[in-house]
Write a protein that holds these residues in place. Structure first.
Motif, PDB file in Angstrom:
ATOM      1  N   GLU A 131     -10.375   1.512   7.155  1.00 44.83           N
ATOM      2  CA  GLU A 131     -11.255   0.365   6.961  1.00 44.83           C
ATOM      3  C   GLU A 131     -10.623  -0.664   6.025  1.00 44.83           C
ATOM      4  N   LEU A 132     -10.014  -0.158   4.955  1.00 41.53           N
ATOM      5  CA  LEU A 132      -9.348  -1.061   4.013  1.00 41.53           C
ATOM      6  C   LEU A 132      -8.235  -1.840   4.702  1.00 41.53           C
ATOM      7  N   LEU A 133      -7.422  -1.128   5.478  1.00 43.32           N
ATOM      8  CA  LEU A 133      -6.306  -1.786   6.166  1.00 43.32           C
ATOM      9  C   LEU A 133      -6.812  -2.856   7.133  1.00 43.32           C
ATOM     10  N   CYS A 134      -7.885  -2.542   7.847  1.00 43.06           N
ATOM     11  CA  CYS A 134      -8.422  -3.502   8.808  1.00 43.06           C
ATOM     12  C   CYS A 134      -8.950  -4.734   8.091  1.00 43.06           C
ATOM     13  N   ARG A 135      -9.649  -4.519   6.994  1.00 38.15           N
ATOM     14  CA  ARG A 135     -10.177  -5.659   6.239  1.00 38.15           C
ATOM     15  C   ARG A 135      -9.073  -6.536   5.695  1.00 38.15           C
ATOM     16  N   LEU A 136      -8.030  -5.896   5.176  1.00 39.29           N
ATOM     17  CA  LEU A 136      -6.954  -6.655   4.544  1.00 39.29           C
ATOM     18  C   LEU A 136      -6.098  -7.410   5.547  1.00 39.29           C
ATOM     19  N   LEU A 254       7.640  -4.066  11.722  1.00 38.98           N
ATOM     20  CA  LEU A 254       7.846  -5.016  10.626  1.00 38.98           C
ATOM     21  C   LEU A 254       8.744  -4.472   9.523  1.00 38.98           C
ATOM     22  N   GLY A 255       9.011  -3.165   9.552  1.00 38.40           N
ATOM     23  CA  GLY A 255       9.835  -2.570   8.494  1.00 38.40           C
ATOM     24  C   GLY A 255       9.072  -2.493   7.201  1.00 38.40           C
ATOM     25  N   SER A 256       9.341  -3.430   6.303  1.00 37.74           N
ATOM     26  CA  SER A 256       8.738  -3.364   4.982  1.00 37.74           C
ATOM     27  C   SER A 256       7.223  -3.566   5.022  1.00 37.74           C
ATOM     28  N   GLY A 257       6.808  -4.615   5.695  1.00 41.00           N
ATOM     29  CA  GLY A 257       5.364  -4.832   5.785  1.00 41.00           C
ATOM     30  C   GLY A 257       4.786  -5.259   4.461  1.00 41.00           C
ATOM     31  N   THR A 258       4.416  -6.520   4.365  1.00 42.36           N
ATOM     32  CA  THR A 258       3.846  -6.999   3.105  1.00 42.36           C
ATOM     33  C   THR A 258       2.492  -7.647   3.372  1.00 42.36           C
ATOM     34  N   LEU A 259       1.629  -7.581   2.368  1.00 49.70           N
ATOM     35  CA  LEU A 259       0.321  -8.236   2.464  1.00 49.70           C
ATOM     36  C   LEU A 259       0.333  -9.550   1.701  1.00 49.70           C
ATOM     37  N   LEU A 260       1.280  -9.671   0.756  1.00 55.45           N
ATOM     38  CA  LEU A 260       1.378 -10.899  -0.055  1.00 55.45           C
ATOM     39  C   LEU A 260       2.617 -11.678   0.353  1.00 55.45           C
ATOM     40  N   ASP A 261       2.637 -12.955   0.007  1.00 53.91           N
ATOM     41  CA  ASP A 261       3.753 -13.810   0.404  1.00 53.91           C
ATOM     42  C   ASP A 261       4.857 -13.788  -0.651  1.00 53.91           C
ATOM     43  N   THR A 262       6.024 -13.288  -0.243  1.00 52.52           N
ATOM     44  CA  THR A 262       7.150 -13.221  -1.182  1.00 52.52           C
ATOM     45  C   THR A 262       7.628 -14.616  -1.596  1.00 52.52           C
ATOM     46  N   ALA A 263       7.323 -15.625  -0.776  1.00 53.33           N
ATOM     47  CA  ALA A 263       7.780 -16.989  -1.087  1.00 53.33           C
ATOM     48  C   ALA A 263       7.134 -17.511  -2.372  1.00 53.33           C
ATOM     49  N   GLY A 328      -3.433   8.176  -2.229  1.00 49.64           N
ATOM     50  CA  GLY A 328      -2.581   7.180  -2.883  1.00 49.64           C
ATOM     51  C   GLY A 328      -2.594   5.854  -2.152  1.00 49.64           C
ATOM     52  N   LEU A 329      -2.553   5.937  -0.833  1.00 51.39           N
ATOM     53  CA  LEU A 329      -2.556   4.716  -0.032  1.00 51.39           C
ATOM     54  C   LEU A 329      -3.867   3.958  -0.252  1.00 51.39           C
ATOM     55  N   GLN A 330      -4.959   4.704  -0.236  1.00 52.92           N
ATOM     56  CA  GLN A 330      -6.264   4.095  -0.451  1.00 52.92           C
ATOM     57  C   GLN A 330      -6.324   3.392  -1.808  1.00 52.92           C
ATOM     58  N   ALA A 331      -5.847   4.073  -2.843  1.00 52.18           N
ATOM     59  CA  ALA A 331      -5.899   3.490  -4.192  1.00 52.18           C
ATOM     60  C   ALA A 331      -5.035   2.231  -4.267  1.00 52.18           C
ATOM     61  N   THR A 332      -3.855   2.267  -3.634  1.00 51.75           N
ATOM     62  CA  THR A 332      -2.981   1.088  -3.661  1.00 51.75           C
ATOM     63  C   THR A 332      -3.631  -0.065  -2.909  1.00 51.75           C
ATOM     64  N   LEU A 333      -4.213   0.227  -1.756  1.00 49.29           N
ATOM     65  CA  LEU A 333      -4.860  -0.825  -0.967  1.00 49.29           C
ATOM     66  C   LEU A 333      -6.044  -1.434  -1.723  1.00 49.29           C
ATOM     67  N   LEU A 334      -6.712  -0.600  -2.522  1.00 44.86           N
ATOM     68  CA  LEU A 334      -7.838  -1.124  -3.308  1.00 44.86           C
ATOM     69  C   LEU A 334      -7.379  -2.193  -4.303  1.00 44.86           C
ATOM     70  N   HIS A 335      -6.159  -2.065  -4.815  1.00 40.07           N
ATOM     71  CA  HIS A 335      -5.639  -3.114  -5.710  1.00 40.07           C
ATOM     72  C   HIS A 335      -5.587  -4.463  -4.984  1.00 40.07           C
ATOM     73  N   TYR A 336      -5.168  -4.424  -3.717  1.00 42.57           N
ATOM     74  CA  TYR A 336      -5.112  -5.666  -2.931  1.00 42.57           C
ATOM     75  C   TYR A 336      -6.518  -6.181  -2.675  1.00 42.57           C
ATOM     76  N   MET A 337      -7.433  -5.269  -2.363  1.00 45.34           N
ATOM     77  CA  MET A 337      -8.820  -5.623  -2.094  1.00 45.34           C
ATOM     78  C   MET A 337      -9.431  -6.355  -3.283  1.00 45.34           C
ATOM     79  N   GLU A 338      -9.131  -5.854  -4.486  1.00 43.36           N
ATOM     80  CA  GLU A 338      -9.690  -6.441  -5.711  1.00 43.36           C
ATOM     81  C   GLU A 338      -8.938  -7.684  -6.151  1.00 43.36           C
TER      82      GLU A 338
END
Ligand SMILES: *Cc1c(COP(=O)(O)O)cnc(C)c1O
Length: 454
Positions: A131-136, A254-263, A328-338
């Motif tokens: 659910e977290l991944l889908c939302r993000l 995508l290999g690395s796969g990022t949710l934030l923009d490295t630019a 661990g994945l859930q906890a890391t994704l929660l950082h992005y959610m917040e």
């Protein structure tokens, strides 16, 4: 020499020594016997090379050291002063405190891993991060496996076994550790159809290759290399258009796969997961422990029907992720959610660290090392992101440069200590990059360097 050899005590005699006996009782008799034999063997070698027989006390010491070495874990913490943020040899992404706590909690006891607490019956382990991944990302569905190599293998096996997959020649990559797209393709039973040339591939190249046997169109991130000059690749959105025309799914590794923009951090733009979803990729895969900054995992996102097909495939069971990974994945994704990823996720904190802050840290280290009598200066340098993302891209940094007669010797001694310290050698200098050193490791790092230099 024969006389000295005859002075060596027997295994049984050494085993009766008080300290050795204590070890045998505390640990195991077999290990103690092994450690005694090793001590006697090295003493025998030394005698053959002309040394006298060591006293029993020394043989006991050697035995104790041998046994302690056997009881030490070989996988040990390393202080990463290389400036390579996602260093595959050093375990890729370090995890946030919350992530580590969640993993420990999951490991410690039972959990609702596959148990629906509401319904009081069996549930799915994948819901916890799905659910977290889908939302993000805006994806319809998600699935996690052991790593991204597994994710690619699963997508190809489940959707294209015995059929053809079309991919550009420029994307037939090899990354470290023996992952090669053509090999994974063969392993999956899919038939590789390469189109275009090394530097240029067009939409018509794909279109001309589409036939009865085509199962998928595939795009793979270049990962660790860059082609420059007279180049062209088909944008994902155009591949998707083509896919629609011929009713073919498009998969995107995508290999690395990022949710934030490295630019935003002075780097080139690394394609984000959201962009691939918006462009209409049927399935997107990436790693959990590269730019996402979480535990090792393979993440697959995309269309519900396709994810459901993957979930039913027997290979999914073989690539199943562990409960600590999901926690661990859930906890890391929660950082992005917040909206707190930059503060909390170590790889992003390191990427976003201002060069002024790094400079302050470097100067403080240099001062402490100069006090210890070392020849130290602070110099300009570059850190890299690593992890098969952003090839050739670097971040400006400040390095602590230590001048010693033999930087190789310094590097070796730092590697072999506890904790191990890994830095860089450039010419006659040994370099430490504060960017990848956790603030809580600074004190230990300085102590280790001072000790080795003394
Ligand atoms: C890193 C990478 C992989 C492999 O991912 P792992 O999580 O290491 O298995 C596959 N494809 C690309 C493009 C990569 O960069």
């Amino acid at each position: 020499m024969q006389k000295e050899l005859r002075k060596l005590p027997s295994v049984d005699k050494l085993l009766q020594e008080e300290d050795v006996q204590a070890l045998a009782e505390a640990h195991s008799h077999e290990l103690a016997v092994e450690a005694v034999r090793e001590a006697l063997e090295s003493a025998r070698q030394a005698i053959l090379e002309g040394s006298p027989c060591p006293p029993v006390s020394q043989l006991v010491e050697m035995t104790v050291a041998n046994l302690n070495r056997r009881l030490q874990p070989t996988l040990r913490p390393v202080i990463n002063a290389t400036g390579v943020i996602i260093h595959t040899n050093l375990g890729r992404a370090p995890l946030s405190q919350e992530t580590r706590a969640s993993m420990e909690e999951a490991a410690q006891g039972y959990s609702n891993l596959e148990y629906d607490l509401e319904a009081g019956q069996r549930g799915s382990r994948y819901v916890h991060a799905e659910e977290l991944l889908c939302r993000l990302t805006g994806a319809e569905a998600a699935l996690m496996v052991n790593n991204n190599a597994g994710a690619v293998l699963l997508m190809l096996t489940a959707l294209a076994q015995g059929r053809e997959v079309i991919i550009s020649r420029s994307q037939l990559i090899e990354i470290g550790g023996g992952f090669r797209i053509p090999d994974v393709m063969r392993q999956s039973g899919a038939l590789l159809v390469e189109v275009g040339t090394t530097n240029r591939t067009h939409q018509r190249d794909y279109e001309e290759a589409i036939g009865e046997e085509t199962a998928l169109l595939m795009r793979a991130h270049h990962s660790n290399f860059r082609i420059v000059g007279f180049t062209h690749e088909v944008p994902l959105a155009e591949l998707v258009e083509l896919g629609h025309k011929y009713a073919l799914p498009v998969i995107d590794d995508l290999g690395s796969g990022t949710l934030l923009d490295t630019a935003d951090y002075g780097l080139a733009h690394e394609p984000t997961i959201q962009e691939s979803i918006v462009a209409g990729a049927s399935l997107v895969s990436c790693s959990g422990d590269k730019l996402l900054g979480g535990p090792q995992a393979g993440i697959i996102l995309g269309q519900k029907d396709l994810v459901a097909r993957l979930r039913r495939h027997p290979l999914t069971r073989a690539l199943r992720v562990d409960k600590t990974t999901l926690a661990g994945l859930q906890a890391t994704l929660l950082h992005y959610m917040e909206g707190k990823a930059l503060e909390k996720v170590p790889v992003w904190r390191m990427m976003a660290m201002p060069v002024e802050t790094i400079g302050e840290r470097a100067r403080a280290w240099a001062l402490l090392l100069t006090e210890a009598g070392a020849e130290v200066s602070v110099v300009d340098g570059r850190s890299t992101v690593g992890g098969g993302s952003l090839p050739g891209e670097t971040l400006p940094t400040k390095l602590v440069s230590i001048q010693v007669p033999s930087p190789d010797d310094l590097a070796r001694r730092l590697r072999l200590g506890q904790p191990a310290v890994v830095g860089r050698i450039e010419g006659d200098r040994f370099l430490l990059d504060p960017r990848t050193v956790m603030p809580e490791q600074e004190k230990t790092l300085i102590e280790r360097v001072r000790l080795v230099l003394a």
